[in-house]
Design an enzyme around this catalytic site. Structure first.
Site, PDB file in Angstrom:
ATOM      1  N   GLY A 146      -3.378  -4.220   6.610  1.00  0.00           N
ATOM      2  CA  GLY A 146      -3.089  -3.830   7.357  1.00  0.00           C
ATOM      3  C   GLY A 146      -3.059  -2.055   7.808  1.00  0.00           C
ATOM      4  N   SER A 169       0.696  -1.157  -0.241  1.00  0.00           N
ATOM      5  CA  SER A 169       0.279   0.345  -0.229  1.00  0.00           C
ATOM      6  C   SER A 169       0.861   1.016   0.080  1.00  0.00           C
ATOM      7  CB  SER A 169      -0.992   0.126   1.119  1.00  0.00           C
ATOM      8  OG  SER A 169      -1.648   0.744   0.855  1.00  0.00           O
ATOM      9  N   GLU A 172     -10.747   0.690  -3.276  1.00  0.00           N
ATOM     10  CA  GLU A 172     -11.250   0.712  -2.311  1.00  0.00           C
ATOM     11  C   GLU A 172     -12.069   1.815  -1.251  1.00  0.00           C
ATOM     12  OE1 GLU A 172      -7.718  -1.670   0.047  1.00  0.00           O
ATOM     13  OE2 GLU A 172      -8.330  -1.357   1.781  1.00  0.00           O
ATOM     14  N   LYS A 223      -0.868  -1.301  -4.590  1.00  0.00           N
ATOM     15  CA  LYS A 223      -2.205  -0.465  -3.984  1.00  0.00           C
ATOM     16  C   LYS A 223      -1.433   1.092  -3.564  1.00  0.00           C
ATOM     17  CE  LYS A 223      -4.801   0.036   0.264  1.00  0.00           C
ATOM     18  NZ  LYS A 223      -5.347  -0.751   1.404  1.00  0.00           N
ATOM     19  N   ASP A 265     -13.649  -1.602   2.916  1.00  0.00           N
ATOM     20  CA  ASP A 265     -12.948  -1.021   4.120  1.00  0.00           C
ATOM     21  C   ASP A 265     -13.384  -1.151   5.180  1.00  0.00           C
ATOM     22  OD1 ASP A 265     -11.422  -1.007   5.915  1.00  0.00           O
ATOM     23  OD2 ASP A 265      -9.162  -0.259   4.630  1.00  0.00           O
ATOM     24  N   LYS A 300      -9.829  -6.754   7.778  1.00  0.00           N
ATOM     25  CA  LYS A 300      -9.361  -6.438   8.886  1.00  0.00           C
ATOM     26  C   LYS A 300      -9.379  -6.730  10.401  1.00  0.00           C
ATOM     27  CE  LYS A 300      -7.250  -1.480   7.082  1.00  0.00           C
ATOM     28  NZ  LYS A 300      -7.573  -0.493   6.419  1.00  0.00           N
ATOM     29  N   LYS A 333      -2.883   5.298  -2.962  1.00  0.00           N
ATOM     30  CA  LYS A 333      -3.683   5.873  -2.185  1.00  0.00           C
ATOM     31  C   LYS A 333      -4.410   7.076  -2.873  1.00  0.00           C
ATOM     32  CE  LYS A 333      -3.791   3.844   2.405  1.00  0.00           C
ATOM     33  NZ  LYS A 333      -4.926   3.095   2.594  1.00  0.00           N
ATOM     34  N   ASP A 337      -7.095   3.253  -2.718  1.00  0.00           N
ATOM     35  CA  ASP A 337      -7.978   3.299  -1.789  1.00  0.00           C
ATOM     36  C   ASP A 337      -7.827   4.521  -1.408  1.00  0.00           C
ATOM     37  OD1 ASP A 337      -9.175   2.835   0.567  1.00  0.00           O
ATOM     38  OD2 ASP A 337      -7.210   2.224   1.334  1.00  0.00           O
TER      39      ASP A 337
HETATM   40  O1  OSB Z   1      -7.207   2.242   4.202  1.00  0.00           O
HETATM   41  O2  OSB Z   1      -6.115   0.062   4.503  1.00  0.00           O
HETATM   42  C1  OSB Z   1      -6.254   0.999   5.241  1.00  0.00           C
HETATM   43  C2  OSB Z   1      -2.938   2.529   6.647  1.00  0.00           C
HETATM   44  C3  OSB Z   1      -3.845   3.015   7.595  1.00  0.00           C
HETATM   45  C4  OSB Z   1      -4.812   3.330   8.168  1.00  0.00           C
HETATM   46  C5  OSB Z   1      -5.545   3.366   6.559  1.00  0.00           C
HETATM   47  C6  OSB Z   1      -5.393   2.246   5.339  1.00  0.00           C
HETATM   48  C7  OSB Z   1      -3.787   1.793   5.376  1.00  0.00           C
HETATM   49  C8  OSB Z   1      -3.259   1.381   5.443  1.00  0.00           C
HETATM   50  C9  OSB Z   1      -1.777   0.799   5.277  1.00  0.00           C
HETATM   51  O3  OSB Z   1      -3.545   0.848   3.691  1.00  0.00           O
HETATM   52  C10 OSB Z   1      -1.251  -0.930   4.615  1.00  0.00           C
HETATM   53  C11 OSB Z   1      -0.595  -1.395   5.638  1.00  0.00           C
HETATM   54  O4  OSB Z   1       0.770  -1.069   5.308  1.00  0.00           O
HETATM   55  O5  OSB Z   1      -0.589  -2.188   6.533  1.00  0.00           O
HETATM   56 MG    MG Z   2      -7.931   0.619   3.023  1.00  0.00          MG
END
Ligand code: OSB
Ligand code: MG
Length: 369
Positions: free
Chosen positions: A291, A136, A214, A162, A239, A263, A164, A189
């Site tokens: 994560g 991510s 996402e 992924k 999510d 999660k 952001k 995401d």
């Molecule tokens: O939306 O998946 C998410 C991290 C913090 C809060 C929300 C998210 C995330 C990540 C990081 O996308 C995923 C990771 O590398 O642990």
């Molecule tokens: Mg997410």
């Protein structure tokens, strides 16, 4: 029997090796609450994934510490349970606060698995010895930086990238990444940054062959996601808006998405995460393990959960060394070629680096019945 005699609560601050920008903010460090449950000479470990401020979901670290001290730990300390599901049930009457409750439930699973001498994944019903992972990537400064970041992680073998996104920074990075890498598995995401009024902008992403988009819409909304899904070709992945198997059932019945990011802590623990996994399977919907920038404790839990059969898309559980110079556990959690080995040994298969914890912790408490 699962006996819980004592608990340790830790809070550690870990500097992140990268700047992680999402639609809701920028992170440069991680505050990690850790729980250790002791019973019959065995320790069970868990990590809280709530944050300092309620930016991802509504829970906070301060709220979780209060609930653990005053409400949740008193319900389990000095008690004996038949199994981890009985620990979950002991906290089942409380509303919300699933990440805080999950800390107790997850530590109980680890304690139970270590008592039985089996790996957590095996105990949950998983059979894989390694799991597929992606990465991510936070919002980068510009298109070039995005392509560079994608290239570095593709070269390391990650099985899905992924990106952001947020309003004003969506089609640009996706177009750049897709033009540079026509064949990679690519997703985005938005962490709830859009509304239905943005559906045209989100539909523009249909041109880039994304595996899913996402959580584009509100963290607590399923109805608008269902309306948006009708307007898009790209599958939506839920999510934030799935906090339970019941939410997953409603979301999938409504057509709010075609993929679920599971999660563990967001849904209240491992038993509920497995129920979400099973429910999605019944709908023919694939899941993957998300994560929250976890330390080695939460990361190990995530890897074990990902061994269940309907985790058919790569998770976000990338190598621990991407995030931390020094982790809170003694074992490395490193992927190779996009495959993360499942930590061997009983329970989650990792042990606390207590010397390091003692050095960096901002809080340490012992609780007994
Ligand atoms: O939306 O998946 C998410 C991290 C913090 C809060 C929300 C998210 C995330 C990540 C990081 O996308 C995923 C990771 O590398 O642990
Ligand atoms: Mg997410």
């Amino acid at each position: 029997m699962l006996r819980i005699d004592a608990a340790e609560l830790w809070l550690v601050r870990l500097p992140l090796k990268f700047r992680f920008e999402t639609s809701f903010g920028v992170q440069t460090e991680k505050l990690v609450p850790l729980l250790v449950l002791h019973g019959d000479g065995v320790q069970g470990l868990s990590e809280g994934t709530m944050e300092f401020a309620p930016m991802y979901r509504e829970e906070t670290i301060a709220g979780a510490l209060h609930l653990l001290r005053e409400v949740f730990l008193p319900r389990v300390l000095g008690e004996t349970f038949a199994n981890p599901e009985a620990v979950e049930a002991a906290l089942g009457g409380f509303r919300g606060n699933r990440m805080a409750r999950a800390m107790v439930e997850m530590a109980a699973w680890d304690l139970w698995a270590r008592t039985l001498g089996v790996g957590l994944g095996t105990l949950l019903g998983g059979r894989k010895t390694e799991v597929e992972v992606g990465v991510s990537l936070g919002i980068q400064a510009d298109e070039d930086a995005t392509v560079d970041a994608v290239r570095r992680h593709v070269e390391q073998g990650y099985r899905r990238i992924k990106l952001k996104i947020k309003p004003g920074w969506d089609v640009q990075p996706v177009r750049a990444a897709r033009e540079a890498f026509p064949d990679i598995r690519l997703t985005v995401d938005a962490n709830s940054a859009y509304t239905l009024a943005d559906s045209g902008r989100l539909a523009a992403l249909d041109a880039y062959d994304l595996t899913y988009t996402e959580q584009p819409l509100a963290w607590d909304d399923l109805v608008d996601h269902a309306e948006l899904q009708r307007r898009l070709r790209t599958p939506l992945c839920l999510d934030e808006s799935v906090a339970s198997a019941a939410d997953a059932r409603k979301g999938l019945a409504l057509g709010a998405g075609r993929v679920i990011n599971v999660k563990v802590a967001r849904v209240g623990g491992l038993a509920e995460a497995r129920r979400v996994h099973d429910l999605a399977h019944a709908f023919g919907v694939p899941v993957w393990c998300g994560g929250m920038l976890e330390s080695g404790v939460g990361r190990a839990h995530n890897i074990h959960l990902s061994t269940l059969p309907n985790f058919t898309l790569p998770g976000d559980t990338s190598s621990a060394s991407r995030y931390w110079e020094t982790d809170v556990v003694n074992e490395g959690l490193e992927a190779e070629g996009g495959l993360m080995p499942v930590p061997q040994g009983p329970g989650i298969g990792v042990t606390l680096n207590r010397d390091f914890l003692a050095d960096v912790s901002e809080l340490y408490e012992e609780h007994r019945a």
